[in-house]
Design a protein around this motif. Structure first.
Motif, PDB file in Angstrom:
ATOM      1  N   ILE A   1       4.604  12.822   4.136  1.00 51.71           N
ATOM      2  CA  ILE A   1       5.451  11.926   3.356  1.00 51.71           C
ATOM      3  C   ILE A   1       4.623  10.787   2.775  1.00 51.71           C
ATOM      4  O   ILE A   1       3.688  10.298   3.399  1.00 51.71           O
ATOM      5  CB  ILE A   1       6.610  11.372   4.215  1.00 51.71           C
ATOM      6  CG1 ILE A   1       6.072  10.576   5.407  1.00 51.71           C
ATOM      7  CG2 ILE A   1       7.500  12.514   4.708  1.00 51.71           C
ATOM      8  CD1 ILE A   1       7.161   9.953   6.260  1.00 51.71           C
ATOM      9  N   MET A   2       4.983  10.378   1.540  1.00 55.93           N
ATOM     10  CA  MET A   2       4.343   9.232   0.896  1.00 55.93           C
ATOM     11  C   MET A   2       5.187   8.001   1.175  1.00 55.93           C
ATOM     12  O   MET A   2       6.372   7.960   0.851  1.00 55.93           O
ATOM     13  CB  MET A   2       4.229   9.456  -0.609  1.00 55.93           C
ATOM     14  CG  MET A   2       3.594   8.283  -1.355  1.00 55.93           C
ATOM     15  SD  MET A   2       1.877   8.011  -0.898  1.00 55.93           S
ATOM     16  CE  MET A   2       1.087   9.336  -1.818  1.00 55.93           C
ATOM     17  N   VAL A   3       4.567   7.026   1.813  1.00 59.31           N
ATOM     18  CA  VAL A   3       5.267   5.806   2.228  1.00 59.31           C
ATOM     19  C   VAL A   3       4.687   4.614   1.474  1.00 59.31           C
ATOM     20  O   VAL A   3       3.466   4.480   1.359  1.00 59.31           O
ATOM     21  CB  VAL A   3       5.143   5.597   3.751  1.00 59.31           C
ATOM     22  CG1 VAL A   3       5.801   4.293   4.170  1.00 59.31           C
ATOM     23  CG2 VAL A   3       5.766   6.767   4.500  1.00 59.31           C
TER      24      VAL A   3
ATOM     25  N   ILE B   1       7.721  13.824  -0.541  1.00 55.20           N
ATOM     26  CA  ILE B   1       7.571  14.640   0.661  1.00 55.20           C
ATOM     27  C   ILE B   1       6.886  15.934   0.257  1.00 55.20           C
ATOM     28  O   ILE B   1       7.269  16.554  -0.745  1.00 55.20           O
ATOM     29  CB  ILE B   1       8.933  14.937   1.315  1.00 55.20           C
ATOM     30  CG1 ILE B   1       9.623  13.633   1.739  1.00 55.20           C
ATOM     31  CG2 ILE B   1       8.762  15.862   2.519  1.00 55.20           C
ATOM     32  CD1 ILE B   1      11.063  13.801   2.145  1.00 55.20           C
ATOM     33  N   THR B   2       5.871  16.331   1.003  1.00 60.97           N
ATOM     34  CA  THR B   2       5.170  17.582   0.742  1.00 60.97           C
ATOM     35  C   THR B   2       5.334  18.500   1.945  1.00 60.97           C
ATOM     36  O   THR B   2       5.080  18.091   3.072  1.00 60.97           O
ATOM     37  CB  THR B   2       3.669  17.345   0.476  1.00 60.97           C
ATOM     38  OG1 THR B   2       3.527  16.451  -0.627  1.00 60.97           O
ATOM     39  CG2 THR B   2       2.965  18.643   0.152  1.00 60.97           C
TER      40      THR B   2
ATOM     41  N   MET C   1       4.205  22.196  -1.214  1.00 60.30           N
ATOM     42  CA  MET C   1       5.154  21.948  -2.292  1.00 60.30           C
ATOM     43  C   MET C   1       5.620  20.499  -2.248  1.00 60.30           C
ATOM     44  O   MET C   1       5.960  19.968  -1.184  1.00 60.30           O
ATOM     45  CB  MET C   1       6.376  22.876  -2.162  1.00 60.30           C
ATOM     46  CG  MET C   1       6.070  24.342  -2.346  1.00 60.30           C
ATOM     47  SD  MET C   1       7.528  25.381  -2.051  1.00 60.30           S
ATOM     48  CE  MET C   1       8.721  24.630  -3.162  1.00 60.30           C
ATOM     49  N   ASP C   2       5.654  19.828  -3.428  1.00 60.81           N
ATOM     50  CA  ASP C   2       6.151  18.463  -3.524  1.00 60.81           C
ATOM     51  C   ASP C   2       7.666  18.478  -3.635  1.00 60.81           C
ATOM     52  O   ASP C   2       8.234  19.111  -4.536  1.00 60.81           O
ATOM     53  CB  ASP C   2       5.551  17.752  -4.740  1.00 60.81           C
ATOM     54  CG  ASP C   2       4.114  17.329  -4.511  1.00 60.81           C
ATOM     55  OD1 ASP C   2       3.750  17.117  -3.341  1.00 60.81           O
ATOM     56  OD2 ASP C   2       3.359  17.224  -5.489  1.00 60.81           O
TER      57      ASP C   2
ATOM     58  N   ILE D   1       0.845  -1.187   0.000  1.00 59.04           N
ATOM     59  CA  ILE D   1       0.000   0.000   0.000  1.00 59.04           C
ATOM     60  C   ILE D   1       0.884   1.242   0.000  1.00 59.04           C
ATOM     61  O   ILE D   1       2.080   1.183   0.316  1.00 59.04           O
ATOM     62  CB  ILE D   1      -0.943   0.040   1.228  1.00 59.04           C
ATOM     63  CG1 ILE D   1      -0.118   0.174   2.522  1.00 59.04           C
ATOM     64  CG2 ILE D   1      -1.853  -1.167   1.271  1.00 59.04           C
ATOM     65  CD1 ILE D   1      -0.970   0.463   3.748  1.00 59.04           C
ATOM     66  N   SER D   2       0.310   2.345  -0.398  1.00 58.17           N
ATOM     67  CA  SER D   2       0.983   3.644  -0.285  1.00 58.17           C
ATOM     68  C   SER D   2       0.077   4.559   0.528  1.00 58.17           C
ATOM     69  O   SER D   2      -1.144   4.540   0.359  1.00 58.17           O
ATOM     70  CB  SER D   2       1.251   4.253  -1.664  1.00 58.17           C
ATOM     71  OG  SER D   2       0.048   4.453  -2.361  1.00 58.17           O
ATOM     72  N   ARG D   3       0.687   5.344   1.419  1.00 54.05           N
ATOM     73  CA  ARG D   3      -0.119   6.163   2.319  1.00 54.05           C
ATOM     74  C   ARG D   3       0.631   7.449   2.652  1.00 54.05           C
ATOM     75  O   ARG D   3       1.852   7.446   2.784  1.00 54.05           O
ATOM     76  CB  ARG D   3      -0.426   5.401   3.610  1.00 54.05           C
ATOM     77  CG  ARG D   3      -1.295   6.198   4.601  1.00 54.05           C
ATOM     78  CD  ARG D   3      -1.427   5.466   5.918  1.00 54.05           C
ATOM     79  NE  ARG D   3      -2.039   4.154   5.760  1.00 54.05           N
ATOM     80  CZ  ARG D   3      -2.108   3.242   6.725  1.00 54.05           C
ATOM     81  NH1 ARG D   3      -1.574   3.520   7.911  1.00 54.05           N
ATOM     82  NH2 ARG D   3      -2.677   2.090   6.502  1.00 54.05           N
ATOM     83  N   ARG D   4      -0.153   8.523   2.767  1.00 54.36           N
ATOM     84  CA  ARG D   4       0.403   9.791   3.233  1.00 54.36           C
ATOM     85  C   ARG D   4       0.478   9.785   4.751  1.00 54.36           C
ATOM     86  O   ARG D   4      -0.509   9.523   5.426  1.00 54.36           O
ATOM     87  CB  ARG D   4      -0.471  10.961   2.781  1.00 54.36           C
ATOM     88  CG  ARG D   4      -0.371  11.281   1.306  1.00 54.36           C
ATOM     89  CD  ARG D   4       0.811  12.187   1.032  1.00 54.36           C
ATOM     90  NE  ARG D   4       0.837  12.617  -0.359  1.00 54.36           N
ATOM     91  CZ  ARG D   4       1.812  13.314  -0.879  1.00 54.36           C
ATOM     92  NH1 ARG D   4       2.855  13.652  -0.142  1.00 54.36           N
ATOM     93  NH2 ARG D   4       1.787  13.673  -2.145  1.00 54.36           N
ATOM     94  N   ILE D   5       1.650  10.068   5.286  1.00 54.32           N
ATOM     95  CA  ILE D   5       1.862  10.108   6.731  1.00 54.32           C
ATOM     96  C   ILE D   5       2.355  11.506   7.106  1.00 54.32           C
ATOM     97  O   ILE D   5       3.222  12.068   6.433  1.00 54.32           O
ATOM     98  CB  ILE D   5       2.877   9.037   7.169  1.00 54.32           C
ATOM     99  CG1 ILE D   5       2.284   7.639   6.968  1.00 54.32           C
ATOM    100  CG2 ILE D   5       3.291   9.238   8.618  1.00 54.32           C
ATOM    101  CD1 ILE D   5       3.250   6.531   7.290  1.00 54.32           C
ATOM    102  N   ILE D   6       1.801  12.056   8.180  1.00 49.81           N
ATOM    103  CA  ILE D   6       2.174  13.394   8.627  1.00 49.81           C
ATOM    104  C   ILE D   6       3.199  13.285   9.748  1.00 49.81           C
ATOM    105  O   ILE D   6       3.010  12.535  10.716  1.00 49.81           O
ATOM    106  CB  ILE D   6       0.947  14.168   9.142  1.00 49.81           C
ATOM    107  CG1 ILE D   6      -0.184  14.136   8.109  1.00 49.81           C
ATOM    108  CG2 ILE D   6       1.315  15.611   9.465  1.00 49.81           C
ATOM    109  CD1 ILE D   6      -1.475  14.718   8.634  1.00 49.81           C
TER     110      ILE D   6
END
Length: 563
Positions: free
Chosen positions: A355-357, A334-335, A339-340, A302-307
């Motif tokens: 971050i996209m993990v 990383i955002t 900004m990406d 899976i891919s997930r955005r983590i803060i």
């Protein structure tokens, strides 16, 4: 009804002070939203509301007004420093040196034109005229922090009897806003610039320029040199930041680590910077198509955005975290602040990064626990960092620097000290384990609150003598000289930026707005262009311009004004 009369007339009560500031700020903010020709003065209208209140004797004790004024200024400039700090040093890269040089030239010319007007039109034997011209200059360039810095420096010289330079500021400010936009338009005609051509140029550059944005692609290993070598060796040889999130080897899909051995014929899902894509393809092999989702094993990925909300992660370097070997995941994007950013091994995490993990679900969950991943934490302000920074900034601003031929030692003061410390904390705070993250709305709230308190205090104190200054004094002269201070530097530097340095006109519009730290001018520039060039020009020069405006205010006062 005596209680109402006492509420407005008895000045030494808390209720009266709160009522004074509440009414002045509320009226000023509401009136500031009214647009004249599509332009509004915004929160600066609080100054004029304060002047009206002061004129009609609706005021407060001077010590309280001074305290609120200085505290509001400190809060305002510190929050500005936190905002511009992360990009302050980076603003000198990639063309930023030329833009910041042009911005510095405008600031120097503002000062030179101010002194020229002073010697041409004013009585130089009157010690009040030069401070008033400094106030006029800061109204002409629409820079309120500079007004605060000049006020503070004047207080050190005149020992409590300093001129009310806010009168000059108020006279010059409205025409200053119009002058910035008008002079910017005139630059276009002087340089025979076509807005359509400039827009087309931006579109062409955007299509051709390989920005350092993440690019994803699937490559088939065809280079025999790669066969039998590890991912770490390939990374070291390429000397480019690449992330391989998936690997297809003998029909099996896996998440590679730095020790994974590659073989000819393997397929790799690569994430790299757009500018590096061709070099990576030339070294590894051509692009190919792989149905990554068809594998049963892939369904577990899976891919997930983590803060990032765990303060312990603040300042940690991506390359030293070993996420793949310890947690079995890869960070691909990383955002930060919308900004990406590419996930470079040298990237320093800051609280607030998203971050996209990519990895197995259980590993991604463990990664989320490590990084915090709590949206609620971002809503809690890190006020300890703010007040630590303010304390250090006040101490730093109080250090005297003795300079020959100056009547008093130079101090950065309540404006310069906190500003510099805030810039340094915003950029390097993670090294001291300081969490500097604040939401944009929280930063804006603190800034606007500080600015409103400062403007209300200055306006109320200036109100008593404002009418005499404008009608019986040199008010119209301040308006005229302020207009010259505004437009002459733009008409000199603008054509140079366009004809000699070949900057896009929309970039120049943003640069001018940033140099004058003028949001209405930026709003006009953004409305004239569909691209981001005005915002880029504005953000490139704004940090240095804000710093120089504050610093120059104190230099002008301490070097040239005497009691």
């Amino acid at each position: 009804m005596d209680w109402i009369k006492n509420l407005f007339e008895v000045q030494d009560t808390v209720a009266h002070i709160v009522l004074l500031y509440g009414l002045v700020i509320a009226v000023g903010v509401l009136l500031g939203k009214i647009k004249f020709g599509g332009i509004s003065l915004g929160v600066t209208f609080v100054l004029f509301a304060g002047i009206v209140a002061g004129h009609f004797k609706f005021t407060g004790p001077t010590p309280i007004l001074n305290f609120v004024q200085d505290f509001g200024l400190i809060l305002f400039v510190f929050c500005i420093g936190l905002q511009v700090g992360p990009g302050f040093f980076e603003s000198f890269k990639k063309g930023g040196v030329a833009l910041n040089g042009l911005a510095t030239a405008i600031i120097v010319l503002n000062v030179l034109v101010m002194f020229a007007c002073y010697y041409l039109f004013f009585d130089t034997t009157n010690p009040v005229n030069l401070p008033m011209m400094i106030g006029t200059m800061y109204g002409a360039v629409t820079n309120t922090p500079g007004l605060g810095a000049a006020n503070e420096a004047l207080a050190a010289i005149f020992k409590g009897n300093e001129p009310i330079i806010a009168n000059g500021y108020a006279c010059a400010y409205p025409l200053g806003v119009l002058g910035i936009i008008g002079a910017t338009i005139l630059v276009r005609f002087l340089t025979h610039t076509s807005l359509e051509a400039e827009e087309a140029q931006l579109a062409a550059e955007e299509a051709e320029n390989p920005h350092a944005k993440p690019k994803s692609m699937t490559l088939r290993v065809s280079n025999d040199y790669i066969s039998g070598r590890s991912m770490q060796q390939i990374n070291d040889f390429l000397n480019r930041d690449i992330v391989c999130t998936r690997l297809l080897h003998d029909g099996q899909i896996s998440t590679p680590s730095k020790d994974t051995i590659l073989q000819t014929g393997d397929s790799m899902y690569i994430v790299c910077a757009e500018g590096d894509a061709e070099a990576v393809k030339a070294f590894i092999g051509p692009e190919t198509e792989v149905e990554w989702q068809t594998s049963d094993e892939e369904q577990l990925m899976i891919s997930r955005r983590i803060i990032v909300t765990n303060p312990k992660m603040n300042g940690k370097t991506l390359g030293k975290m070993h996420f793949r070997s310890v947690y079995g995941v890869n960070v691909t994007r990383i955002t930060r602040q919308g900004m990406d950013l590419f996930a470079s091994r040298n990237h320093h995490f800051q609280v607030g990064d998203r971050i996209m993990v990519v990895g197995r679900e259980d590993n991604v969950n463990r990664m989320a626990e490590l990084m915090g991943n709590s949206e609620k934490r971002l809503n809690a302000p890190n006020i300890a960092t703010i007040f630590i920074g303010i304390v250090v900034g006040i101490l730093f601003g109080s250090i005297p620097f003795s300079i020959p031929q100056m009547p008093v030692p130079l101090k950065l003061g309540l404006a310069g000290g906190p500003l510099i410390i805030a810039i340094l904390i915003g950029r390097f705070g993670y090294r001291m384990k300081l969490v500097t993250y604040t939401t944009t709305s929280a930063n804006m709230m603190l800034r606007e609150m500080g600015l409103a308190l400062f403007l209300a205090s200055v306006g109320v104190k200036a109100g008593a003598g404002f009418v005499n200054t404008v009608i019986q004094g040199d008010g119209l002269l301040y308006v005229g000289t302020g207009f010259l201070i505004t437009v002459i530097p733009i008409l000199i530097v603008g054509p140079i930026a366009r004809l000699k340095f070949k900057f896009n006109y929309f970039t120049i519009m943003g640069m001018i707005a940033g140099t004058y730290t003028d949001p209405p001018a930026l709003a006009y520039a953004n409305a004239s262009c569909s691209k981001e060039a005005p915002a880029v020009g504005y953000s490139t020069v704004y940090p240095l311009s804000m710093f120089l405006r504050i610093f120059v205010a104190q230099i002008c006062v301490l070097f040239f004004c005497t009691a």
